[in-house]
Design an enzyme around this catalytic site. Structure first.
Site, PDB file in Angstrom:
ATOM      1  N   ARG A  37       0.932  -1.022   0.201  1.00  0.00           N
ATOM      2  CA  ARG A  37       0.170  -0.087   0.048  1.00  0.00           C
ATOM      3  C   ARG A  37       0.666   1.700  -0.084  1.00  0.00           C
ATOM      4  O   ARG A  37       0.220   2.617   0.209  1.00  0.00           O
ATOM      5  CB  ARG A  37      -1.322  -0.025   1.338  1.00  0.00           C
ATOM      6  CG  ARG A  37      -1.782  -1.233   1.279  1.00  0.00           C
ATOM      7  CD  ARG A  37      -2.950  -1.064   0.119  1.00  0.00           C
ATOM      8  NE  ARG A  37      -3.648  -2.205   0.225  1.00  0.00           N
ATOM      9  CZ  ARG A  37      -4.015  -2.124  -0.904  1.00  0.00           C
ATOM     10  NH1 ARG A  37      -4.589  -1.542  -2.139  1.00  0.00           N
ATOM     11  NH2 ARG A  37      -4.773  -3.488  -1.146  1.00  0.00           N
ATOM     12  N   HIS A  67       7.869  -7.065  -6.800  1.00  0.00           N
ATOM     13  CA  HIS A  67       6.744  -6.053  -7.265  1.00  0.00           C
ATOM     14  C   HIS A  67       6.155  -5.056  -6.619  1.00  0.00           C
ATOM     15  O   HIS A  67       6.591  -4.754  -5.595  1.00  0.00           O
ATOM     16  CB  HIS A  67       5.396  -7.532  -7.166  1.00  0.00           C
ATOM     17  CG  HIS A  67       3.738  -6.919  -7.580  1.00  0.00           C
ATOM     18  ND1 HIS A  67       3.129  -5.629  -7.720  1.00  0.00           N
ATOM     19  CD2 HIS A  67       3.171  -7.408  -8.131  1.00  0.00           C
ATOM     20  CE1 HIS A  67       2.382  -5.827  -8.426  1.00  0.00           C
ATOM     21  NE2 HIS A  67       1.978  -7.117  -8.957  1.00  0.00           N
ATOM     22  N   TYR A  70       1.073  -1.216  -4.603  1.00  0.00           N
ATOM     23  CA  TYR A  70      -0.549  -1.536  -5.698  1.00  0.00           C
ATOM     24  C   TYR A  70      -0.880   0.375  -5.846  1.00  0.00           C
ATOM     25  O   TYR A  70      -1.642   0.257  -6.386  1.00  0.00           O
ATOM     26  CB  TYR A  70      -1.207  -2.080  -4.964  1.00  0.00           C
ATOM     27  CG  TYR A  70      -0.973  -3.725  -4.694  1.00  0.00           C
ATOM     28  CD1 TYR A  70      -1.299  -4.087  -5.563  1.00  0.00           C
ATOM     29  CD2 TYR A  70      -1.832  -4.245  -3.767  1.00  0.00           C
ATOM     30  CE1 TYR A  70      -1.400  -5.776  -5.870  1.00  0.00           C
ATOM     31  CE2 TYR A  70      -1.574  -5.911  -3.619  1.00  0.00           C
ATOM     32  CZ  TYR A  70      -1.027  -6.232  -4.460  1.00  0.00           C
ATOM     33  OH  TYR A  70      -1.006  -7.934  -4.685  1.00  0.00           O
ATOM     34  N   HIS A 107       1.980  -2.897 -12.168  1.00  0.00           N
ATOM     35  CA  HIS A 107       0.729  -2.333 -12.731  1.00  0.00           C
ATOM     36  C   HIS A 107       0.541  -0.953 -13.894  1.00  0.00           C
ATOM     37  O   HIS A 107       1.057   0.159 -13.206  1.00  0.00           O
ATOM     38  CB  HIS A 107      -0.488  -2.633 -11.516  1.00  0.00           C
ATOM     39  CG  HIS A 107      -1.118  -3.456 -10.724  1.00  0.00           C
ATOM     40  ND1 HIS A 107      -2.565  -3.454  -9.916  1.00  0.00           N
ATOM     41  CD2 HIS A 107      -0.105  -4.695 -11.662  1.00  0.00           C
ATOM     42  CE1 HIS A 107      -1.899  -5.539  -9.694  1.00  0.00           C
ATOM     43  NE2 HIS A 107      -0.838  -5.251 -10.223  1.00  0.00           N
ATOM     44  N   GLU A 142       2.063  -5.754 -16.211  1.00  0.00           N
ATOM     45  CA  GLU A 142       2.060  -6.864 -16.390  1.00  0.00           C
ATOM     46  C   GLU A 142       0.472  -6.387 -16.937  1.00  0.00           C
ATOM     47  O   GLU A 142       0.049  -5.887 -16.894  1.00  0.00           O
ATOM     48  CB  GLU A 142       1.939  -6.735 -14.539  1.00  0.00           C
ATOM     49  CG  GLU A 142      -0.171  -7.888 -14.169  1.00  0.00           C
ATOM     50  CD  GLU A 142       0.367  -8.004 -12.608  1.00  0.00           C
ATOM     51  OE1 GLU A 142      -0.983  -9.170 -12.064  1.00  0.00           O
ATOM     52  OE2 GLU A 142       0.778  -7.671 -11.763  1.00  0.00           O
ATOM     53  N   ASP A 176      -0.426 -12.358 -16.213  1.00  0.00           N
ATOM     54  CA  ASP A 176      -1.129 -12.471 -15.249  1.00  0.00           C
ATOM     55  C   ASP A 176      -2.289 -13.590 -16.518  1.00  0.00           C
ATOM     56  O   ASP A 176      -3.341 -13.073 -16.643  1.00  0.00           O
ATOM     57  CB  ASP A 176      -2.055 -11.146 -14.412  1.00  0.00           C
ATOM     58  CG  ASP A 176      -2.819 -12.051 -13.058  1.00  0.00           C
ATOM     59  OD1 ASP A 176      -3.671 -13.142 -13.302  1.00  0.00           O
ATOM     60  OD2 ASP A 176      -2.231 -11.716 -12.024  1.00  0.00           O
ATOM     61  N   HIS A 179      -5.527 -11.853 -14.646  1.00  0.00           N
ATOM     62  CA  HIS A 179      -6.529 -11.387 -15.570  1.00  0.00           C
ATOM     63  C   HIS A 179      -6.662 -11.073 -16.972  1.00  0.00           C
ATOM     64  O   HIS A 179      -7.781 -10.717 -17.376  1.00  0.00           O
ATOM     65  CB  HIS A 179      -5.045 -10.111 -15.640  1.00  0.00           C
ATOM     66  CG  HIS A 179      -4.747  -9.688 -13.909  1.00  0.00           C
ATOM     67  ND1 HIS A 179      -3.699  -8.860 -13.710  1.00  0.00           N
ATOM     68  CD2 HIS A 179      -5.258  -9.942 -12.715  1.00  0.00           C
ATOM     69  CE1 HIS A 179      -3.588  -8.745 -12.208  1.00  0.00           C
ATOM     70  NE2 HIS A 179      -4.789  -8.792 -11.795  1.00  0.00           N
ATOM     71  N   HIS A 211       2.090 -14.247 -14.343  1.00  0.00           N
ATOM     72  CA  HIS A 211       1.445 -15.061 -12.853  1.00  0.00           C
ATOM     73  C   HIS A 211       0.076 -15.877 -13.315  1.00  0.00           C
ATOM     74  O   HIS A 211      -0.712 -15.470 -13.967  1.00  0.00           O
ATOM     75  CB  HIS A 211       0.695 -13.369 -12.602  1.00  0.00           C
ATOM     76  CG  HIS A 211       2.251 -12.313 -11.663  1.00  0.00           C
ATOM     77  ND1 HIS A 211       1.408 -11.402 -11.800  1.00  0.00           N
ATOM     78  CD2 HIS A 211       2.944 -12.685 -11.411  1.00  0.00           C
ATOM     79  CE1 HIS A 211       2.714 -10.606 -10.708  1.00  0.00           C
ATOM     80  NE2 HIS A 211       2.977 -10.997 -10.687  1.00  0.00           N
ATOM     81  N   ASP A 224     -10.742  -9.511 -11.819  1.00  0.00           N
ATOM     82  CA  ASP A 224      -9.637  -9.311 -11.222  1.00  0.00           C
ATOM     83  C   ASP A 224     -10.184 -10.098  -9.287  1.00  0.00           C
ATOM     84  O   ASP A 224      -9.412  -9.469  -8.919  1.00  0.00           O
ATOM     85  CB  ASP A 224      -9.350  -8.202 -11.096  1.00  0.00           C
ATOM     86  CG  ASP A 224      -7.204  -8.329 -10.164  1.00  0.00           C
ATOM     87  OD1 ASP A 224      -7.138  -9.173 -10.754  1.00  0.00           O
ATOM     88  OD2 ASP A 224      -7.049  -7.363  -9.900  1.00  0.00           O
ATOM     89  N   HIS A 226      -8.784 -13.164  -8.071  1.00  0.00           N
ATOM     90  CA  HIS A 226      -8.349 -14.557  -7.956  1.00  0.00           C
ATOM     91  C   HIS A 226      -8.805 -16.228  -7.193  1.00  0.00           C
ATOM     92  O   HIS A 226      -8.515 -15.571  -6.128  1.00  0.00           O
ATOM     93  CB  HIS A 226      -6.224 -13.956  -7.779  1.00  0.00           C
ATOM     94  CG  HIS A 226      -5.849 -13.559  -8.128  1.00  0.00           C
ATOM     95  ND1 HIS A 226      -4.030 -13.720  -8.105  1.00  0.00           N
ATOM     96  CD2 HIS A 226      -5.628 -12.831  -9.314  1.00  0.00           C
ATOM     97  CE1 HIS A 226      -3.652 -12.642  -8.937  1.00  0.00           C
ATOM     98  NE2 HIS A 226      -4.777 -11.674  -9.955  1.00  0.00           N
ATOM     99  N   GLU A 256      -0.379 -16.108  -6.918  1.00  0.00           N
ATOM    100  CA  GLU A 256      -0.893 -15.140  -6.240  1.00  0.00           C
ATOM    101  C   GLU A 256      -1.995 -15.922  -5.710  1.00  0.00           C
ATOM    102  O   GLU A 256      -2.734 -14.907  -5.498  1.00  0.00           O
ATOM    103  CB  GLU A 256      -0.720 -13.387  -7.215  1.00  0.00           C
ATOM    104  CG  GLU A 256       0.647 -12.927  -7.543  1.00  0.00           C
ATOM    105  CD  GLU A 256       0.127 -12.379  -8.498  1.00  0.00           C
ATOM    106  OE1 GLU A 256       1.129 -11.202  -8.323  1.00  0.00           O
ATOM    107  OE2 GLU A 256      -0.981 -12.273  -9.255  1.00  0.00           O
TER     108      GLU A 256
END
Length: 274
Positions: A37, A67, A70, A107, A142, A176, A179, A211, A224, A226, A256
């Site tokens: 975050r 990664h 986000y 992203h 991604e 992904d 995704h 991913h 989205d 998972h 993930e």
């Protein structure tokens, strides 16, 4: 040999993540560069980084994947948000040189009503500022599910970004599975045609990582969410085709899925069984 790992916590250090990946049956892993975050990253312990590199060499590791958080949105209409994205990615890419020749994924972001073209323009503006000639890291765009105003749910959008980045030889794509399925690419029943389209639009030589996630939602849902391998709408048979496909099987795969460590170990063993 299947190159596979899962997402691990960097809080215990680099070497600890490498050892944990081996304990789970993997030979690679993914980690967040900092709190997902946002926030300041921990100082890097060079001895710890060097110990991981030694462990990786001794155990035939595939490339590991860092990664971005986000909260990084390089195509926000808010200048302060874009500045945060610039500062964070620039710092991350400097830090990645402690682990040379690996991967960094982010992203592409959400244009928040500005339109896809403006979003792409702003993403490229950031990348043209943060990439540098001597970097050893490959930066990955991604593939996204297309929820809200996300950029990157269509292969053409990713290609447009790559075309406008000066140092695009330093870049690639992370596909992904959740995704792209949620984005409308039918990797369950038409994997070959999806890969043909990827090759035509972007080029399979740009595909550097996967991913690997099932999806809680139907094809084209743009949501989205998972799911564990084989328990969602993509299904186990499709994952067998994905991990054994000649164009994909040599790439690193990163789980993930919504799992604890024992669940990741089971999924790694399951996918290796193919």
């Amino acid at each position: 040999m299947l190159n596979i790992g899962c997402h691990l916590s960097v809080s215990k250090g680099f070497l600890a993540m490498g050892k944990q990946a081996l304990e789970l049956g993997g030979n690679t892993f993914q980690f967040f560069t900092r709190n997902p975050r946002g926030g300041k990253a921990k100082d890097i312990d060079k001895a710890d980084a060097d110990a991981l590199l030694e462990l990786m060499a001794e155990n035939n590791f595939a490339k590991i994947l860092a990664h971005a958080p986000y909260t990084l949105n390089p195509c926000s209409k808010d200048e302060r948000t874009r500045e945060f994205a610039f500062q964070t990615m620039a710092d991350d890419l400097r830090r990645m040189e402690y682990l040379p020749n690996n991967l960094y994924n982010f992203h592409p972001g959400s244009h928040v009503g500005q339109g896809v073209d403006k979003g792409i323009e702003l993403i490229c503006e950031l990348l043209n500022k943060v990439l540098f000639e001597d970097m050893t890291t490959t930066v990955l765009l991604e593939t996204m599910a297309g929820k809200g105003s996300e950029v990157g749910s269509r292969f053409e959008e990713l290609r447009a970004i790559l075309d406008r980045v000066g140092l695009n030889r330093k870049m690639g794509v992370c596909l992904d599975t959740c995704h792209v399925f949620d984005g409308g690419y039918d990797i369950k029943d038409n994997l070959e045609s999806v890969l043909d389209e990827f090759d035509r639009v972007i080029g399979l030589d740009r595909l550097r990582a996967i991913h690997i996630n099932d999806s809680k939602n139907a094809l084209g849902s743009r949501k989205d969410r998972h799911e564990k391998i084989g328990e969602g709408n993509i299904g186990l048979e499709a994952f067998g085709r994905i991990v054994t496909h000649p164009a994909l099987c040599s790439l690193p795969f990163y789980l993930e899925t919504p799992n604890e460590l024992d669940g990741y170990a089971r999924e790694i063993a399951l996918l290796k069984s193919f």
